[in-house]
Design an enzyme around this catalytic site. Structure first.
Site, PDB file in Angstrom:
ATOM      1  CD  GLU A 126      41.051  71.859  77.732  1.00 40.81           C
ATOM      2  OE1 GLU A 126      40.071  71.326  77.179  1.00 40.81           O
ATOM      3  OE2 GLU A 126      40.950  72.650  78.677  1.00 40.81           O
ATOM      4  NE  ARG A 295      38.140  65.613  78.200  1.00 39.34           N
ATOM      5  CZ  ARG A 295      37.485  66.754  78.395  1.00 39.34           C
ATOM      6  NH1 ARG A 295      36.189  66.748  78.520  1.00 39.34           N
ATOM      7  NH2 ARG A 295      38.141  67.869  78.490  1.00 39.34           N
ATOM      8  CG  HIS A 356      33.674  65.758  82.248  1.00 40.29           C
ATOM      9  ND1 HIS A 356      33.712  66.689  83.265  1.00 40.29           N
ATOM     10  CD2 HIS A 356      34.128  66.395  81.129  1.00 40.29           C
ATOM     11  CE1 HIS A 356      34.175  67.842  82.785  1.00 40.29           C
ATOM     12  NE2 HIS A 356      34.412  67.694  81.502  1.00 40.29           N
TER      13      HIS A 356
HETATM   14  C1  SIN Z   1      38.786  70.397  81.455  1.00 39.95           C
HETATM   15  O1  SIN Z   1      39.135  71.516  81.808  1.00 39.95           O
HETATM   16  O2  SIN Z   1      39.526  69.427  81.439  1.00 39.95           O
HETATM   17  C2  SIN Z   1      37.376  70.206  81.027  1.00 39.95           C
HETATM   18  C3  SIN Z   1      37.150  70.853  79.745  1.00 39.95           C
HETATM   19  C4  SIN Z   1      36.017  70.172  79.054  1.00 39.95           C
HETATM   20  O3  SIN Z   1      35.322  69.346  79.628  1.00 39.95           O
HETATM   21  O4  SIN Z   1      35.821  70.445  77.855  1.00 39.95           O
END
Ligand code: SIN
Length: 563
Positions: A126, A295, A356
């Site tokens: 990620e 992010r 979020h």
């Molecule tokens: C996601 O799956 O993009 C969210 C994971 C997160 O917020 O750490």
């Protein structure tokens, strides 16, 4: 300690315990299971059903150095980079070194993670991670699986649970030490209406506050109740200005409000591209990791492109995955998109950022202790120093797990004696006037306009004025003969909590005159390391005004130990 409280009836019933855990996500249930295993009489209080709350919505997974060649040190490096100079390195080190074993214990508790053909835990990537280190379950249903396993364990252990219970305020004894919580239970069951769980240790694991914004990935229960309770009890909160906006939330229209479907970062981790309406990959050249940059950088990249193009969203293109991969790896997201008439197998997914995750929260030390003796916090409600100015993807489930275990160990070691809650004052000055439930939309719109992805001194000043007007109105109504005063009830308490956490968030965001991590000031576009490497610690004064204090350095100041 300020000792202000929500306007509510006096508790009509009470039960006693050693520990009360408020919240039933990964942090709350882990703390509860460990406390119970240590022989502590433990009660779990949760706002809806045990399985509700944010954990079950987590898609991507849980980050830990479990893969070959990966090390806690590399995980630490990625976390520090994402945190943009404000992580507490000791807290991060604790997280990354204790994380792998905590995940293995979660597996022992019953959580099933996806595995490779050779039987190892399957790991994905990620944003911000330089390695594949995200363990996942059910493809993109990691939180749901963790929640299932923990709820099952809690039921097997026959823990005392109280569902549909909104926590109101902290109870304290004559010395100001924690003595339990007041709460309101909705519906049938052995407890009903306003009551109390009396306990010398209270663990807040109430999750986030995404509902302060109009559009969020958070469920409707995420109204900042734990942070608001802690502030009223005199606790310090920190880093509240750092609200993480997830870059890729399914775009359902500019007016769509409330919880919006997440499109996990793991979709980008597996190779999806962000494109504009002309199919141009606009993240290339903005960061060495392109779509997999931390992010905040991706959220900013998307927002900038939206402004340049005058559009309300961008696209995530993963058509090249093909139907089989979509069905096997991302079944939840596929179903959510299709239920809204979008087929990711044949078309790009419209996405835009939405609120979020609260990187800040109630300030704790490495044992989860807050500045109020006997009050602990873990999970999203807490600010352990792990996330700094921006949480690294999939570090949140891990943080909940690791620090919940530490809290349980601390309580089991201290075993504070039970004490009597002091008589609560009925003095009008100590009661927070309630807001009418209809104010919820006004708060959310104010916060979205003034303290959303893009902020400026002007937008924050306007937001502060609008929020103060709501606060003054509620106080004026409460001071009249009561004819207009709001009747206590769940909606009124929730919206009053939303207002308090919004006022504190805006006060902190106004004080941080730079762009750092997920705090983006249009009028101060650069990170200012000469003046910005501090935390903003906020508490509420007896007159209910947020008081913002800047720490000397980026190091987290010590929390006064609990006795
Ligand atoms: C996601 O799956 O993009 C969210 C994971 C997160 O917020 O750490």
């Amino acid at each position: 300690m300020t000792g202000i409280r929500l306007t509510a009836p006096a508790p009509g019933w009470a039960i006693d315990a050693d520990v009360v855990v408020v919240g039933s996500g990964v942090a709350g249930l882990t703390a509860a299971l460990r406390c119970a295993a240590a022989g502590l009489d433990t009660v779990v209080v949760t706002k809806a059903r045990l399985e509700a709350g944010s954990t079950r919505w987590a898609q991507g997974g849980i980050a830990a150095a479990l893969g070959e060649g990966d090390t806690p040190e590399q995980h630490l490096d990625d976390t520090l980079v994402a945190g943009a100079g404000l992580c507490d390195e000791e807290a991060v080190r604790t997280l990354v070194t204790e994380g792998p074993d905590a995940v293995r214990r979660l597996i022992t508790t019953g959580a099933h993670f996806d595995t490779t053909d050779s039987g190892d835990i399957a790991l994905t990537r990620e944003g911000g991670h330089h390695r594949r280190r995200i363990a996942h379950a059910g493809g993109d249903a990691t939180g749901a699986e963790i929640s299932r396993a923990l709820v099952e364990a809690v039921r097997e252990a026959a823990l005392h649970t109280i569902e549909n219970a909104l926590v109101l305020d902290l109870l304290t004894d004559a010395e100001g030490r924690t003595a339990g919580v007041s709460l309101h239970v909705m519906g049938e069951g052995q407890h009903d209406g306003v009551g109390a769980v009396r306990a010398p240790s209270v663990v807040l694991a109430t999750g986030g506050m995404g509902q302060v914004f109009s559009a969020t990935t958070n469920p409707s229960v995420s109204t900042g109740d734990g942070v608001a309770l802690a502030l009223r009890a005199g606790a310090e909160v920190s880093d509240l200005e750092f609200v993480q906006f997830h870059p890729t939330v399914l775009f359902l229209g500019a007016d769509s409000e409330g919880q919006q479907p997440l499109v996990s970062e793991a979709v980008r981790g597996e190779g999806a591209h962000l494109v504009d309406a002309d199919g141009v990959r606009f993240m290339l050249g903005q960061h060495e990791l392109a779509e997999l940059a931390p992010r905040d950088i991706v959220a900013k990249g998307i927002t900038r492109r939206m402004h340049e193009k005058g559009t309300e969203h961008m696209y995530l293109d993963a058509r090249h995955f093909g139907a089989a991969m979509w069905e096997q790896r991302f079944p939840t997201i596929l179903a959510a998109c299709r239920s809204h008439g979008i087929d990711p197998v044949t078309e790009p997914i419209p996405v835009a950022p939405a609120a979020h995750y609260a990187s800040g929260g109630v300030r704790t030390d490495l044992r989860g202790r807050t500045t109020v003796p006997g009050l602990y916090a873990c999970g999203e409600v807490a600010c352990t120093g792990v996330h700094g100015a921006n949480r690294l993807a999939s570090n949140s489930l891990l943080e909940g797990l690791v620090f919940a275990e530490r809290i349980a160990a601390d309580i089991a070691e201290v075993r504070p004696p039970r004490t009597e809650p002091a008589e609560a004052s009925r003095d009008a000055d100590d009661l927070v006037p309630l807001l009418a439930p209809e104010a919820r939309t006004a708060i959310q719109r104010t916060m979205t306009r003034g303290a959303g992805v893009l902020r400026s001194a002007d937008s924050l000043a306007t937001a502060a004025e609008e929020l103060e007007a709501l606060h003054r109105e509620a106080a004026a109504d409460a001071e009249t003969d009561g004819a207009k005063a709001v009747v206590p009830g769940v909606d009124a308490w929730e919206v009053t909590n939303l207002l308090l956490v919004s006022r504190v968030l805006v006060a902190a965001a106004g004080d941080r005159e730079e762009t750092r991590g997920c705090h983006w000031r249009e009028d101060r576009p650069d990170r200012d390391d000469a003046h910005g490497r501090h935390h903003l610690v906020v508490r509420i004064a007896p007159d209910r005004t947020p008081v913002v204090h800047r720490t000397e350095t980026a190091a987290f100041p010590p929390v006064r130990p609990s006795d």
